[in-house]
Design an enzyme around this catalytic site. Sequence first.
Site, short mmCIF file in Angstrom:
data_model
loop_
_atom_site.label_atom_id
_atom_site.label_comp_id
_atom_site.label_asym_id
_atom_site.label_seq_id
_atom_site.Cartn_x
_atom_site.Cartn_y
_atom_site.Cartn_z
N ASP A 167 -8.40 -28.96 33.03
CA ASP A 167 -8.58 -27.56 32.67
C ASP A 167 -7.39 -26.66 32.97
O ASP A 167 -7.36 -25.50 32.55
CB ASP A 167 -9.83 -27.00 33.34
CG ASP A 167 -9.88 -27.26 34.84
OD1 ASP A 167 -8.82 -27.20 35.49
OD2 ASP A 167 -10.99 -27.52 35.36
N HIS A 182 -5.33 -36.92 34.67
CA HIS A 182 -5.98 -37.25 33.39
C HIS A 182 -5.47 -36.41 32.23
O HIS A 182 -6.10 -36.36 31.18
CB HIS A 182 -7.50 -37.09 33.53
CG HIS A 182 -8.10 -38.07 34.47
ND1 HIS A 182 -9.34 -37.89 35.06
CD2 HIS A 182 -7.63 -39.24 34.97
CE1 HIS A 182 -9.60 -38.90 35.86
NE2 HIS A 182 -8.58 -39.74 35.82
N CYS A 190 0.15 -37.07 19.35
CA CYS A 190 0.04 -37.94 18.19
C CYS A 190 0.18 -39.38 18.66
O CYS A 190 1.15 -39.74 19.33
CB CYS A 190 1.12 -37.62 17.16
SG CYS A 190 1.17 -38.81 15.79
N CYS A 248 4.26 -37.14 11.30
CA CYS A 248 4.25 -38.53 10.82
C CYS A 248 2.94 -38.94 10.14
O CYS A 248 2.84 -40.07 9.65
CB CYS A 248 4.54 -39.48 11.98
SG CYS A 248 3.17 -39.68 13.14
N GLY A 285 -14.61 -31.97 45.62
CA GLY A 285 -15.40 -31.92 44.40
C GLY A 285 -15.32 -33.13 43.51
O GLY A 285 -15.38 -33.00 42.29
N SER A 286 -15.23 -34.31 44.09
CA SER A 286 -15.21 -35.54 43.29
C SER A 286 -16.12 -36.58 43.91
O SER A 286 -16.07 -36.80 45.13
CB SER A 286 -13.79 -36.11 43.18
OG SER A 286 -13.80 -37.35 42.48
N ASN A 311 -17.85 -32.53 49.26
CA ASN A 311 -18.53 -32.67 47.97
C ASN A 311 -20.01 -32.39 48.15
O ASN A 311 -20.58 -32.64 49.21
CB ASN A 311 -18.35 -34.09 47.42
CG ASN A 311 -18.71 -34.18 45.94
OD1 ASN A 311 -18.16 -33.45 45.12
ND2 ASN A 311 -19.63 -35.06 45.59
#
Length: 346
Positions: A167, A182, A190, A248, A285-286, A311
């Site tokens: 985010d 990530h 592409c 492309c 938070g995971s 968490n």
Amino acid sequence: MRIPPAGHAGSWFATASTTHSAFGPDDAPAPSVAPAAPRTGRGLPRMPAWGPMDSAEYGRTSPPEEIERAVRVLAANGPVVVLTGAGMSTDSGLPDYRGRTATARQPMTIQEFTGSDLSRRRYWARSTVGWRQFLQARPNQGHRLLAAIQAASSPFPISAVITQNVDGLHEAAGTKRVIPLHGQLSLVTCLGCGHLSSRPLLHERMLLLNPGYAARLDELAAQVARAPDGDADVDRTHDFRYPLCGICGGMLKPDVVFFGEAAHPQVVRDCYAAVEEAGSVLVLGSSLTVQSGLRFVRAAVKAGRPVVVVNDGPTRADGVAAVRIAGRITDVLQLWCGAEKTKTDG
């Protein structure tokens, strides 16, 4: 600490199972992405692929003395590398994957996306509907507090933030040396030529190609169940049109790591280097369900570095954390900052 080879980036989406402990082999079989009922293996909960755990004690808060002990551990061991997950952004209006309010669903894999035109139509239609809500998300108090702690090096120094989130809210809050494990949803890549382009610009192209969706965007956005990656549930997507690369003619894909896809080898190396340079690891938070983030906790534990986990709900590092804190990220960070201010004022 020896940094594993880049090939270690593969199979990151494997989750805990009844036959593998949280710190078991990396070649554990990949599970179905459909949500599964929680089970236990060697005393560890099996995490659902997407959705809340029925047996989890959500909403529990650790006692103040444990929260204070956690900050002492972090302060005593030199620079801290922070690993954040979707729970970091829930206060910004972005749902998480496995928290108490998560929606049980079936996330799209990279194999589905690249292997089926209908799957790509479904993904881009859902993403177009969910994009506006995602774009409106702003850094919450937790993001700002973490950036303030890093800027002041107090109550502990932060050398880097590895985030599993796509985010961009850490960067927006002013945090330095953010490693987006990530990728970033604001970019599109592409798969043919590798050209990077703007997701907001692609959104406008999508609306021009699909005037029916554009006319109903507000209505659809009000009806859908949104997800952490800007995806949304939308029915009847077979007629949705999406563009190809303007350079492309190749297939366009969000510049994020899908389920079943390996993180970029250089990004993985950067993350291992950050862990190697740090004296401890702080997880915020995971649930560490996927190997993608868990491997860095594993590397820290193997090197003898303490790990602190904050968490709401169980994580795959609960059994190895030096201190395990239950509670909301923002509340814990506020307590840490307040404790430091009180010590300074006194």
